[in-house]
Design a protein around this motif. Structure first.
Motif, mmCIF file in Angstrom:
data_model
loop_
_atom_site.group_PDB
_atom_site.id
_atom_site.type_symbol
_atom_site.label_atom_id
_atom_site.label_comp_id
_atom_site.label_asym_id
_atom_site.label_seq_id
_atom_site.Cartn_x
_atom_site.Cartn_y
_atom_site.Cartn_z
ATOM 1 N N GLU A 36 0.829 -1.210 0.000
ATOM 2 C CA GLU A 36 0.000 0.000 0.000
ATOM 3 C C GLU A 36 0.864 1.262 0.000
ATOM 4 O O GLU A 36 0.536 2.250 -0.664
ATOM 5 C CB GLU A 36 -0.959 -0.005 1.199
ATOM 6 N N ASP A 37 1.955 1.231 0.746
ATOM 7 C CA ASP A 37 2.871 2.380 0.769
ATOM 8 C C ASP A 37 3.473 2.616 -0.615
ATOM 9 O O ASP A 37 3.581 3.762 -1.062
ATOM 10 C CB ASP A 37 3.995 2.167 1.788
ATOM 11 N N ALA A 38 3.860 1.548 -1.284
ATOM 12 C CA ALA A 38 4.434 1.677 -2.628
ATOM 13 C C ALA A 38 3.420 2.303 -3.572
ATOM 14 O O ALA A 38 3.758 3.198 -4.366
ATOM 15 C CB ALA A 38 4.894 0.318 -3.147
ATOM 16 N N LYS A 39 2.164 1.845 -3.499
ATOM 17 C CA LYS A 39 1.110 2.433 -4.337
ATOM 18 C C LYS A 39 0.945 3.919 -4.039
ATOM 19 O O LYS A 39 0.822 4.739 -4.945
ATOM 20 C CB LYS A 39 -0.221 1.713 -4.101
ATOM 21 N N LEU A 40 0.932 4.253 -2.750
ATOM 22 C CA LEU A 40 0.754 5.646 -2.337
ATOM 23 C C LEU A 40 1.921 6.511 -2.824
ATOM 24 O O LEU A 40 1.712 7.611 -3.346
ATOM 25 C CB LEU A 40 0.622 5.727 -0.818
ATOM 26 N N PHE A 41 3.149 6.023 -2.656
ATOM 27 C CA PHE A 41 4.310 6.790 -3.121
ATOM 28 C C PHE A 41 4.246 7.018 -4.628
ATOM 29 O O PHE A 41 4.593 8.103 -5.110
ATOM 30 C CB PHE A 41 5.621 6.090 -2.751
ATOM 31 N N ALA A 42 3.805 6.015 -5.381
ATOM 32 C CA ALA A 42 3.686 6.167 -6.835
ATOM 33 C C ALA A 42 2.647 7.242 -7.177
ATOM 34 O O ALA A 42 2.878 8.082 -8.062
ATOM 35 C CB ALA A 42 3.331 4.835 -7.484
ATOM 36 N N GLU A 43 1.523 7.232 -6.464
ATOM 37 C CA GLU A 43 0.492 8.246 -6.690
ATOM 38 C C GLU A 43 1.006 9.635 -6.329
ATOM 39 O O GLU A 43 0.769 10.611 -7.054
ATOM 40 C CB GLU A 43 -0.755 7.922 -5.863
ATOM 41 N N GLN A 44 1.723 9.726 -5.216
ATOM 42 C CA GLN A 44 2.264 11.014 -4.793
ATOM 43 C C GLN A 44 3.323 11.505 -5.783
ATOM 44 O O GLN A 44 3.433 12.707 -6.033
ATOM 45 C CB GLN A 44 2.851 10.909 -3.392
ATOM 46 N N ALA A 45 4.083 10.578 -6.352
ATOM 47 C CA ALA A 45 5.084 10.953 -7.356
ATOM 48 C C ALA A 45 4.398 11.553 -8.578
ATOM 49 O O ALA A 45 4.854 12.561 -9.125
ATOM 50 C CB ALA A 45 5.919 9.740 -7.740
ATOM 51 N N GLU A 46 3.291 10.952 -8.994
ATOM 52 C CA GLU A 46 2.539 11.508 -10.120
ATOM 53 C C GLU A 46 2.019 12.900 -9.795
ATOM 54 O O GLU A 46 2.091 13.803 -10.631
ATOM 55 C CB GLU A 46 1.369 10.598 -10.488
ATOM 56 N N LYS A 101 10.802 12.239 -8.223
ATOM 57 C CA LYS A 101 11.788 11.164 -8.408
ATOM 58 C C LYS A 101 12.065 10.450 -7.086
ATOM 59 O O LYS A 101 12.150 9.220 -7.053
ATOM 60 C CB LYS A 101 13.079 11.713 -9.002
ATOM 61 N N GLU A 102 12.202 11.211 -6.013
ATOM 62 C CA GLU A 102 12.440 10.595 -4.699
ATOM 63 C C GLU A 102 11.290 9.656 -4.335
ATOM 64 O O GLU A 102 11.514 8.527 -3.884
ATOM 65 C CB GLU A 102 12.581 11.677 -3.624
ATOM 66 N N LEU A 103 10.063 10.116 -4.521
ATOM 67 C CA LEU A 103 8.890 9.301 -4.199
ATOM 68 C C LEU A 103 8.814 8.063 -5.092
ATOM 69 O O LEU A 103 8.541 6.959 -4.615
ATOM 70 C CB LEU A 103 7.616 10.130 -4.352
ATOM 71 N N ALA A 104 9.065 8.252 -6.382
ATOM 72 C CA ALA A 104 9.004 7.130 -7.325
ATOM 73 C C ALA A 104 10.051 6.083 -6.981
ATOM 74 O O ALA A 104 9.779 4.877 -7.033
ATOM 75 C CB ALA A 104 9.195 7.637 -8.755
ATOM 76 N N GLU A 105 11.244 6.533 -6.620
ATOM 77 C CA GLU A 105 12.304 5.581 -6.259
ATOM 78 C C GLU A 105 11.951 4.819 -4.986
ATOM 79 O O GLU A 105 12.227 3.625 -4.879
ATOM 80 C CB GLU A 105 13.644 6.309 -6.125
ATOM 81 N N LYS A 106 11.334 5.497 -4.014
ATOM 82 C CA LYS A 106 10.887 4.804 -2.795
ATOM 83 C C LYS A 106 9.855 3.741 -3.151
ATOM 84 O O LYS A 106 9.897 2.623 -2.640
ATOM 85 C CB LYS A 106 10.249 5.797 -1.806
ATOM 86 N N ALA A 107 8.904 4.122 -4.008
ATOM 87 C CA ALA A 107 7.855 3.185 -4.419
ATOM 88 C C ALA A 107 8.463 1.965 -5.096
ATOM 89 O O ALA A 107 8.089 0.822 -4.790
ATOM 90 C CB ALA A 107 6.873 3.884 -5.360
ATOM 91 N N GLU A 108 9.398 2.204 -5.993
ATOM 92 C CA GLU A 108 10.009 1.084 -6.720
ATOM 93 C C GLU A 108 10.806 0.184 -5.781
ATOM 94 O O GLU A 108 10.751 -1.044 -5.883
ATOM 95 C CB GLU A 108 10.893 1.592 -7.847
ATOM 96 N N ARG A 109 11.512 0.788 -4.854
ATOM 97 C CA ARG A 109 12.306 0.007 -3.891
ATOM 98 C C ARG A 109 11.395 -0.914 -3.076
ATOM 99 O O ARG A 109 11.674 -2.098 -2.910
ATOM 100 C CB ARG A 109 13.087 0.959 -2.989
#
Length: 80
Positions: free
Chosen positions: A42-52, A64-72
């Protein structure tokens, strides 16, 4: 004046990371995850949404920071 070519390339890079994250999450069997790992999903999904959202606000560095966290997080779910 900002380098729009660089900004466009950086935005594409962030979008690529978000797309990879979503593909990784879609191939993850959510039902088999422990509660802790479901939270990470759920955190990964949220970080991806926040990155967008950050991209839409032209905050590419934060996106980019948020997207990288999501991917990690998404990759960690696949590695176990």
């Amino acid at each position: 004046m900002p380098d729009t070519g660089h900004a466009a390339a950086a935005s594409r890079q962030v979008r690529d990371i978000i797309e990879r994250t979503r593909r990784t999450l879609s191939s993850t069997d959510y039902g088999r995850l422990s509660n802790v790992r479901k939270k990470a999903y759920e955190d990964a999904k949220l970080f991806a949404e926040q990155a967008e959202d950050a991209l839409k606000a032209s905050n590419v560095v934060f996106a980019k920071e948020l997207a990288e966290k999501a991917e990690r997080l998404a990759r960690e779910l696949q590695s176990r």
